[in-house]
Motif scaffolding. Structure first.
Motif, short mmCIF file in Angstrom:
data_model
loop_
_atom_site.label_atom_id
_atom_site.label_comp_id
_atom_site.label_asym_id
_atom_site.label_seq_id
_atom_site.Cartn_x
_atom_site.Cartn_y
_atom_site.Cartn_z
N ALA A 119 0.83 -1.21 0.00
CA ALA A 119 0.00 0.00 0.00
C ALA A 119 0.87 1.26 0.00
CB ALA A 119 -0.92 0.00 1.21
N ASP A 120 0.28 2.35 -0.52
CA ASP A 120 0.93 3.66 -0.48
C ASP A 120 0.56 4.43 0.78
OD1 ASP A 120 2.18 3.69 -3.24
OD2 ASP A 120 0.08 3.35 -3.78
N VAL A 121 -0.68 4.23 1.26
CA VAL A 121 -1.17 4.88 2.47
C VAL A 121 -1.89 3.82 3.29
CG1 VAL A 121 -2.63 6.68 3.46
CG2 VAL A 121 -1.45 7.09 1.29
N VAL A 122 -1.61 3.78 4.59
CA VAL A 122 -2.26 2.83 5.49
C VAL A 122 -3.01 3.64 6.55
CG1 VAL A 122 -1.98 0.88 7.05
CG2 VAL A 122 -0.41 1.16 5.10
N VAL A 123 -4.32 3.44 6.62
CA VAL A 123 -5.17 4.24 7.50
C VAL A 123 -5.77 3.35 8.59
CG1 VAL A 123 -7.15 5.80 7.63
CG2 VAL A 123 -5.72 5.78 5.58
N PHE A 124 -5.69 3.81 9.83
CA PHE A 124 -6.28 3.09 10.96
C PHE A 124 -7.40 3.93 11.56
CE2 PHE A 124 -2.06 1.37 10.48
CZ PHE A 124 -2.18 0.03 10.79
N ASN A 125 -8.37 3.26 12.20
CA ASN A 125 -9.51 3.98 12.77
C ASN A 125 -9.25 4.49 14.19
OD1 ASN A 125 -9.55 1.56 14.13
ND2 ASN A 125 -11.68 1.07 13.69
N SER A 126 -8.09 4.18 14.76
CA SER A 126 -7.74 4.70 16.08
C SER A 126 -6.23 4.61 16.27
CB SER A 126 -8.45 3.93 17.20
OG SER A 126 -7.94 2.61 17.30
N VAL A 127 -5.71 5.41 17.18
CA VAL A 127 -4.29 5.36 17.50
C VAL A 127 -3.94 4.00 18.10
CG1 VAL A 127 -2.47 6.37 18.92
CG2 VAL A 127 -4.13 7.85 17.81
N PHE A 128 -4.83 3.47 18.95
CA PHE A 128 -4.57 2.16 19.54
C PHE A 128 -4.45 1.09 18.47
CE2 PHE A 128 -6.13 -1.98 20.91
CZ PHE A 128 -5.28 -2.26 21.95
N ASN A 129 -5.35 1.10 17.51
CA ASN A 129 -5.32 0.11 16.43
C ASN A 129 -4.00 0.20 15.66
OD1 ASN A 129 -6.23 -1.95 14.76
ND2 ASN A 129 -7.56 -0.63 13.55
N MET A 130 -3.57 1.41 15.38
CA MET A 130 -2.33 1.60 14.63
C MET A 130 -1.12 1.15 15.44
SD MET A 130 -0.72 5.08 12.94
CE MET A 130 -0.42 5.87 14.53
N GLU A 131 -1.01 1.63 16.69
CA GLU A 131 0.18 1.32 17.49
C GLU A 131 0.23 -0.16 17.86
OE1 GLU A 131 2.80 3.05 18.13
OE2 GLU A 131 2.02 4.80 17.04
N SER A 132 -0.91 -0.76 18.14
CA SER A 132 -0.92 -2.18 18.51
C SER A 132 -0.48 -3.04 17.33
CB SER A 132 -2.30 -2.61 19.01
OG SER A 132 -3.27 -2.52 17.97
N PHE A 133 -0.82 -2.61 16.13
CA PHE A 133 -0.40 -3.34 14.94
C PHE A 133 1.10 -3.16 14.71
CE2 PHE A 133 0.45 -3.47 10.35
CZ PHE A 133 -0.02 -4.74 10.04
#
Length: 284
Positions: A119-133
């Motif tokens: 992907a060129d851009v990866v979007v998460f619906n929350s900071v927790f979702n992003m950081e946990s990943f």
């Protein structure tokens, strides 16, 4: 610009998001699969879409949720692989709850990591979702017996940003203090004529603003946004959607009489406490 939206699990929040995007963005084309058997959607949907999405020279952007194996689709359809690819995470398979660690299917999380790399851009619906990943990638890849890839978090992180899940609220202002309602009116320029009633020009203005905000996610020049920017964006979308609903209701009443309750009566000094309060928790 033509936007190709692919949703391999078209139901629930996945459906709500792509329906909203299709409503607010012009030149969208949507391809979906029913929201059932998500395990098989994650495994096989890329092949299905590669055979059922017609070739087009008009596509510029591809938007998909992380259920889709974006890597497989890009390999099977090089024409789609050349597009700007935006991947949206409703959840992530690296920390999704399982009863025992042994029950976690390695392939689902591995597919999501590969999709992020493509992907060129990866979007998460929350900071927790992003950081946990992102912070789980290293530990997750240690499950590979040997010859493990390295530095994947540092490769993926620069592509990532948070955009809170957009929600179109009906009437919520009746639960707001009067000074906050007045503040929102001033922000959206509704006090120009000294009246608290939204102007007749508002629906078009709000439609334009809402579309412009959503388009920021598809702007090729935009980079990752910080949490404060995303909070402002989400707040703006909710405010605009609310006042748009108000204006539409006012216009409807002017044509069909005053028999129906106006969901924005608080703007005219009437607070109807009989309507129930809906509390929304849009994040996992």
């Amino acid at each position: 610009m033509s936007i190709l939206i692919i949703e391999a699990f078209y139901g629930g929040s996945h459906k709500q998001l792509v329906d909203l995007l299709q409503e607010d963005l012009e030149n969208c084309v949507l391809y979906t699969l029913p929201a059932k058997k998500w395990h098989w959607r994650a495994r096989t949907s890329a092949l299905y879409f590669s055979q059922n999405i017609p070739i087009s020279e008009h596509y510029r952007i591809l938007f998909a949720s992380s259920v889709l194996n974006l890597t497989e689709l890009a390999a099977l359809r090089p024409d789609l692989g050349k597009l700007k690819k935006i991947l949206y995470f409703h959840e992530n398979q690296l920390v999704y709850p399982v009863k025992k660690c042994q029950e976690r299917d390695f392939q689902y999380g591995y597919n999501q990591i590969l999709s992020c790399l493509v992907a060129d851009v990866v979007v998460f619906n929350s900071v927790f979702n992003m950081e946990s990943f992102l912070t789980s990638i290293g530990k997750f890849m240690k499950l590979i017996p040997d010859h493990r890839p390295k530095d994947l978090e540092s490769i993926i992180r620069p592509k990532c940003q948070v955009i809170y899940f957009p929600i179109k609220f009906p009437d919520v202002s009746r639960f707001m203090p009067k000074h906050k309602t007045t503040h929102l009116q001033k922000m959206l320029g509704l006090k120009g004529n000294g009246s608290a009633t939204p102007s007749m020009a508002l629906p078009f203005q709000q439609e334009q603003r809402s579309s412009e905000n959503l388009l920021k996610m598809f702007d090729s020049e935009s980079g990752p946004c910080d949490a404060a920017q995303q909070e402002n964006l989400g707040s703006s979308l909710m405010q605009e959607s609310y006042f748009k609903t108000c204006s539409s209701s006012n216009n409807s009443n002017s044509h069909h009489g005053r028999n129906k309750e106006n969901p924005c009566d608080i703007l005219n000094g009437v607070d109807d406490q009989r309507r129930p309060l809906h509390i929304v928790w849009p994040h996992r």
